[in-house]
Design a protein around this motif. Structure first.
Motif, PDB file in Angstrom:
ATOM      1  N   THR A 125       0.820  -1.216   0.000  1.00  5.94           N
ATOM      2  CA  THR A 125       0.000   0.000   0.000  1.00  5.94           C
ATOM      3  C   THR A 125       0.852   1.263   0.000  1.00  5.94           C
ATOM      4  O   THR A 125       0.317   2.355  -0.199  1.00  5.94           O
ATOM      5  CB  THR A 125      -0.920   0.043   1.233  1.00  5.94           C
ATOM      6  N   LEU A 167      -8.050  -3.435   6.362  1.00  3.60           N
ATOM      7  CA  LEU A 167      -9.097  -3.753   5.396  1.00  3.60           C
ATOM      8  C   LEU A 167     -10.362  -4.314   6.027  1.00  3.60           C
ATOM      9  O   LEU A 167     -11.153  -4.970   5.353  1.00  3.60           O
ATOM     10  CB  LEU A 167      -8.560  -4.755   4.368  1.00  3.60           C
ATOM     11  N   THR A 226     -15.348 -10.829   4.942  1.00  3.03           N
ATOM     12  CA  THR A 226     -15.076  -9.400   4.802  1.00  3.03           C
ATOM     13  C   THR A 226     -14.023  -9.146   3.730  1.00  3.03           C
ATOM     14  O   THR A 226     -14.150  -8.217   2.916  1.00  3.03           O
ATOM     15  CB  THR A 226     -14.610  -8.816   6.144  1.00  3.03           C
ATOM     16  N   THR A 227     -12.975  -9.961   3.718  1.00  2.00           N
ATOM     17  CA  THR A 227     -11.935  -9.822   2.697  1.00  2.00           C
ATOM     18  C   THR A 227     -12.499 -10.044   1.304  1.00  2.00           C
ATOM     19  O   THR A 227     -12.171  -9.304   0.362  1.00  2.00           O
ATOM     20  CB  THR A 227     -10.802 -10.822   2.961  1.00  2.00           C
ATOM     21  N   VAL A 257     -14.345  -6.966   0.299  1.00  2.00           N
ATOM     22  CA  VAL A 257     -13.428  -5.876  -0.067  1.00  2.00           C
ATOM     23  C   VAL A 257     -12.864  -6.097  -1.472  1.00  2.00           C
ATOM     24  O   VAL A 257     -12.856  -5.179  -2.306  1.00  2.00           O
ATOM     25  CB  VAL A 257     -12.279  -5.767   0.958  1.00  2.00           C
ATOM     26  N   THR A 277     -11.418   1.435  -0.029  1.00  2.00           N
ATOM     27  CA  THR A 277     -12.464   0.422  -0.097  1.00  2.00           C
ATOM     28  C   THR A 277     -12.506  -0.393   1.188  1.00  2.00           C
ATOM     29  O   THR A 277     -13.582  -0.653   1.748  1.00  2.00           O
ATOM     30  CB  THR A 277     -12.229  -0.520  -1.294  1.00  2.00           C
ATOM     31  N   GLY A 278     -11.331  -0.794   1.673  1.00  2.00           N
ATOM     32  CA  GLY A 278     -11.260  -1.554   2.914  1.00  2.00           C
ATOM     33  C   GLY A 278     -11.789  -0.774   4.095  1.00  2.00           C
ATOM     34  O   GLY A 278     -12.511  -1.319   4.946  1.00  2.00           O
ATOM     35  N   SER A 324     -14.995  -1.727   6.298  1.00  3.98           N
ATOM     36  CA  SER A 324     -14.771  -1.874   7.736  1.00  3.98           C
ATOM     37  C   SER A 324     -15.814  -1.118   8.540  1.00  3.98           C
ATOM     38  O   SER A 324     -16.329  -1.622   9.544  1.00  3.98           O
ATOM     39  CB  SER A 324     -13.371  -1.382   8.098  1.00  3.98           C
ATOM     40  N   PHE A 339      -2.993  -9.148  -0.287  1.00  4.07           N
ATOM     41  CA  PHE A 339      -4.120  -8.843   0.599  1.00  4.07           C
ATOM     42  C   PHE A 339      -4.837 -10.113   1.037  1.00  4.07           C
ATOM     43  O   PHE A 339      -5.201 -10.267   2.204  1.00  4.07           O
ATOM     44  CB  PHE A 339      -5.117  -7.920  -0.104  1.00  4.07           C
ATOM     45  N   ALA A 393      -5.120 -11.565   4.726  1.00  5.43           N
ATOM     46  CA  ALA A 393      -6.425 -11.791   5.341  1.00  5.43           C
ATOM     47  C   ALA A 393      -6.496 -13.174   5.979  1.00  5.43           C
ATOM     48  O   ALA A 393      -7.022 -13.345   7.088  1.00  5.43           O
ATOM     49  CB  ALA A 393      -7.526 -11.649   4.291  1.00  5.43           C
TER      50      ALA A 393
END
Length: 353
Positions: A103, A113, A150-151, A154, A172-173, A177, A261, A265
């Motif tokens: 990132t 995220l 959740t991942t 995202v 976005t994360g 969240s 990512f 996760a």
């Protein structure tokens, strides 16, 4: 210039003796873990701790001179706890380091995220609504499932919105969240108020519910996910230069970021599912390691894992002895230490870097 030379001297010495430094950290971790088994509301001498461990690993190798109660405290209660602390500390630290690379955000950490928010939502559903219908594994299983779901959300939203660059994926994360956290708050509001304290303690993090049967799950995740990140350390180095530079080196930046990512996760979900939400470890430890050994991820990842493991075991010892016989939530300890660390870092550098 003089200050830079003073810093470069010790750093050069450490880099020159990196294998020795790594071995030293392994020894420190082992010693801290043994000390972690020794201290608590009931103090147990280190020689007894060592004898109990040896007697379980090699039955009949030592004479049993301790009580069954001490044996149970060492083997069934504290040893799984310190092992889980080491695994979770190592996991959160390498995840934080990897996310800070892809990132290019120095504030990135494993909870960036919404992964932890998803895990918390899964735990809330079990603790306040469905009950432990699968036994003791119910909470970790639902927490892990919430983290993965959740991942997936995202990643799906990012692909739908074509938000695959670093900054937009982070946004976005954060948005997901907020939504997941709101759903968790709604779950607490609608749940049984008498059980809400268990959810709050889980959300603040702790290792008090660790068991031998649970340890293989976060351990396997750490070994496989950590191996993937370490094998891609050169790619993580390239990602710190930006997408364009990484692409010129033959790395598909957007795709590689998404893969990292997802791996992060899985790692975070496996850790959070058994420890609750523990803040600041993945944010602080990689910064601390980079200050000493530089930014090469071939060094940053393994050393972050070792330092993170040591830190969390020490933090858990503090959580057990500050207000005995109760455990202070581990997230409180790590938050206080992490916040103080970054205030000092900003004072020293004038900026986060």
């Amino acid at each position: 210039m003089n200050h830079k030379h003073l810093v470069a001297g010790p750093r050069h010495a450490i880099l020159h003796n990196l294998p020795l430094v790594s071995c030293g950290l392994v020894v420190v971790l082992f010693a801290v873990m043994m000390l972690g088994v020794s201290v608590g509301a009931v103090s147990i001498p280190l020689d007894v701790v060592w004898s109990v461990v040896v007697s379980h690993l090699a039955p009949d190798s030592v004479e049993v001179t301790w009580s069954a109660g001490r044996d149970n405290i060492v083997w069934e209660v504290r040893l799984p706890r310190v092992i889980l602390g080491a695994i979770v500390g190592a996991t959160l630290s390498i995840v934080g380091a990897a996310l800070q690379s892809v990132t290019r955000n120095p504030l990135a950490d494993p909870h960036l995220l919404g992964i932890s928010s998803g895990a918390a939502l899964g735990a809330i559903i079990v603790l306040l609504h469905t009950g432990m219908f699968l036994g003791l594994i119910t909470v970790p299983l639902f927490a892990f499932g919430g983290a993965l779901l959740t991942t997936a959300v995202v990643v799906g939203v990012a692909n739908f919105a074509h938000a695959t660059n670093a900054s937009r994926l982070v946004l976005t994360g954060v948005a997901v969240s907020f939504v997941v956290t709101s759903l968790g708050s709604l779950g607490i509001f609608l749940g049984d108020p008498r059980a809400a304290h268990t959810v709050i303690f889980w959300m603040l993090g702790g290792l008090g519910l660790s068991q031998w049967a649970q340890l293989p799950y976060p351990a396997v995740a750490l070994l496989t996910g950590g191996a993937f990140l370490l094998l891609n350390a050169r790619n993580l180095n390239a990602m710190t230069l930006g997408d364009e530079s990484a692409t010129t080196l033959g790395i598909p930046a957007a795709r590689f970021r998404l893969v990292v990512f997802i791996v992060c996760a899985l790692l975070t979900g496996a850790a959070v599912a058994f420890s609750g939400i523990i803040s600041f470890v993945g944010l602080m430890i990689p910064h601390l390691v980079r200050m000493v050994v530089g930014g090469d991820y071939r060094r940053v990842l393994p050393l972050s894992a070792l330092v993170g493991a040591i830190f969390l075991v020490v933090a858990d010892m503090a959580a057990r002895i500050i207000i005995p016989p109760q455990d202070m939530p581990l997230g409180v300890i790590t938050g206080l230490v992490g916040g103080a660390f970054f205030i000092l870092l900003m004072r020293r550098n004038g900026r986060l870097a």
